[in-house]
Design a protein around this motif. Structure first.
Motif, PDB file in Angstrom:
ATOM      1  N   ILE A  22       0.841  -1.205   0.000  1.00 35.52           N
ATOM      2  CA  ILE A  22       0.000   0.000   0.000  1.00 35.52           C
ATOM      3  C   ILE A  22       0.872   1.250   0.000  1.00 35.52           C
ATOM      4  O   ILE A  22       0.624   2.207  -0.736  1.00 35.52           O
ATOM      5  CB  ILE A  22      -0.972  -0.016   1.199  1.00 35.52           C
ATOM      6  CG1 ILE A  22      -2.048  -1.086   0.992  1.00 35.52           C
ATOM      7  CG2 ILE A  22      -1.606   1.353   1.402  1.00 35.52           C
ATOM      8  CD1 ILE A  22      -2.964  -1.290   2.169  1.00 35.52           C
ATOM      9  N   ALA A  23       1.943   1.260   0.806  1.00 34.28           N
ATOM     10  CA  ALA A  23       2.841   2.411   0.871  1.00 34.28           C
ATOM     11  C   ALA A  23       3.531   2.640  -0.474  1.00 34.28           C
ATOM     12  O   ALA A  23       3.634   3.782  -0.942  1.00 34.28           O
ATOM     13  CB  ALA A  23       3.870   2.214   1.973  1.00 34.28           C
ATOM     14  N   ALA A  28       3.858   5.706  -5.533  1.00 34.35           N
ATOM     15  CA  ALA A  28       3.779   5.703  -6.996  1.00 34.35           C
ATOM     16  C   ALA A  28       2.716   6.694  -7.476  1.00 34.35           C
ATOM     17  O   ALA A  28       2.932   7.427  -8.447  1.00 34.35           O
ATOM     18  CB  ALA A  28       3.472   4.298  -7.507  1.00 34.35           C
ATOM     19  N   MET A  29       1.578   6.764  -6.773  1.00 31.74           N
ATOM     20  CA  MET A  29       0.529   7.723  -7.139  1.00 31.74           C
ATOM     21  C   MET A  29       1.019   9.161  -6.937  1.00 31.74           C
ATOM     22  O   MET A  29       0.756  10.041  -7.767  1.00 31.74           O
ATOM     23  CB  MET A  29      -0.736   7.478  -6.320  1.00 31.74           C
ATOM     24  CG  MET A  29      -1.499   6.249  -6.748  1.00 31.74           C
ATOM     25  SD  MET A  29      -2.935   5.870  -5.733  1.00 31.74           S
ATOM     26  CE  MET A  29      -3.814   7.397  -5.710  1.00 31.74           C
ATOM     27  N   ALA A  31       4.169  10.240  -7.031  1.00 32.69           N
ATOM     28  CA  ALA A  31       5.144  10.523  -8.080  1.00 32.69           C
ATOM     29  C   ALA A  31       4.435  10.738  -9.416  1.00 32.69           C
ATOM     30  O   ALA A  31       4.801  11.631 -10.192  1.00 32.69           O
ATOM     31  CB  ALA A  31       6.153   9.379  -8.190  1.00 32.69           C
ATOM     32  N   GLY A  32       3.406   9.960  -9.699  1.00 35.80           N
ATOM     33  CA  GLY A  32       2.628  10.132 -10.926  1.00 35.80           C
ATOM     34  C   GLY A  32       1.935  11.486 -10.972  1.00 35.80           C
ATOM     35  O   GLY A  32       1.842  12.115 -12.023  1.00 35.80           O
ATOM     36  N   GLY A  33       1.462  11.955  -9.822  1.00 36.03           N
ATOM     37  CA  GLY A  33       0.836  13.277  -9.760  1.00 36.03           C
ATOM     38  C   GLY A  33       1.828  14.375 -10.092  1.00 36.03           C
ATOM     39  O   GLY A  33       1.512  15.309 -10.837  1.00 36.03           O
ATOM     40  N   PHE A  34       3.024  14.298  -9.533  1.00 32.23           N
ATOM     41  CA  PHE A  34       4.058  15.285  -9.855  1.00 32.23           C
ATOM     42  C   PHE A  34       4.419  15.233 -11.336  1.00 32.23           C
ATOM     43  O   PHE A  34       4.584  16.264 -11.988  1.00 32.23           O
ATOM     44  CB  PHE A  34       5.312  15.052  -9.007  1.00 32.23           C
ATOM     45  CG  PHE A  34       5.204  15.640  -7.637  1.00 32.23           C
ATOM     46  CD1 PHE A  34       5.194  17.013  -7.449  1.00 32.23           C
ATOM     47  CD2 PHE A  34       5.130  14.825  -6.529  1.00 32.23           C
ATOM     48  CE1 PHE A  34       5.097  17.563  -6.183  1.00 32.23           C
ATOM     49  CE2 PHE A  34       5.027  15.350  -5.263  1.00 32.23           C
ATOM     50  CZ  PHE A  34       5.013  16.739  -5.086  1.00 32.23           C
ATOM     51  N   TRP A  35       4.527  14.041 -11.882  1.00 32.00           N
ATOM     52  CA  TRP A  35       4.872  13.877 -13.291  1.00 32.00           C
ATOM     53  C   TRP A  35       3.789  14.479 -14.183  1.00 32.00           C
ATOM     54  O   TRP A  35       4.081  15.210 -15.128  1.00 32.00           O
ATOM     55  CB  TRP A  35       5.075  12.391 -13.595  1.00 32.00           C
ATOM     56  CG  TRP A  35       5.310  12.101 -15.038  1.00 32.00           C
ATOM     57  CD1 TRP A  35       6.452  12.330 -15.758  1.00 32.00           C
ATOM     58  CD2 TRP A  35       4.373  11.540 -15.946  1.00 32.00           C
ATOM     59  NE1 TRP A  35       6.281  11.937 -17.059  1.00 32.00           N
ATOM     60  CE2 TRP A  35       4.998  11.446 -17.208  1.00 32.00           C
ATOM     61  CE3 TRP A  35       3.062  11.097 -15.818  1.00 32.00           C
ATOM     62  CZ2 TRP A  35       4.357  10.945 -18.322  1.00 32.00           C
ATOM     63  CZ3 TRP A  35       2.424  10.594 -16.930  1.00 32.00           C
ATOM     64  CH2 TRP A  35       3.073  10.520 -18.164  1.00 32.00           C
TER      65      TRP A  35
END
Length: 121
Positions: A22-23, A28-29, A31-35
């Motif tokens: 979960i962590a 990953a979510m 980091a995906g938001g920043f990307w």
């Protein structure tokens, strides 16, 4: 070790694995938001340069005009007539009020929520 402690250890290990997954998923979510944000920002038009910024009009700054407005009277319904619908009242004009006093709901209040008045005491 007996079977009860082995079952407890297995459950604890499984719980640790689930929390770790979960962590990692949350990271990953994030980091995906920043990307995704950086991609959107890259596609935007550049900020205006100083010479492209808005300028004051030649006659100087525009000042606020304070006036009270009065709305036109709503037409009366004649006996046996049909009342107007809100769609038929859309172009009702307003005019400048001869009174310069600001309308007040009560003394010391502007009539708006959070208007700074003392309230009803």
């Amino acid at each position: 070790m007996n079977s009860a402690s082995m079952q407890l250890a297995a459950a604890s290990g499984l719980m640790s694995l689930v929390l770790f997954i979960i962590a990692v998923g949350l990271l990953a979510m994030l980091a995906g938001g920043f990307w995704l944000t950086s991609r959107v920002k890259y596609r935007e038009s550049p900020r205006p340069r100083p010479e492209e910024q808005p300028k004051l009009p030649p006659e100087g700054p525009v000042h606020e005009l304070r006036e009270n407005r009065e709305s036109a009277e709503v037409p009366k319904v004649t006996k046996g007539g049909r009342p107007l619908t809100p769609y038929e009242l859309t172009n009702m004009d307003s005019r400048t009020s001869p009174s310069k006093d600001r309308p007040r709901w009560s003394k010391g209040s502007s009539g708006s929520f959070g208007g700074g008045g003392l309230g009803a005491h």
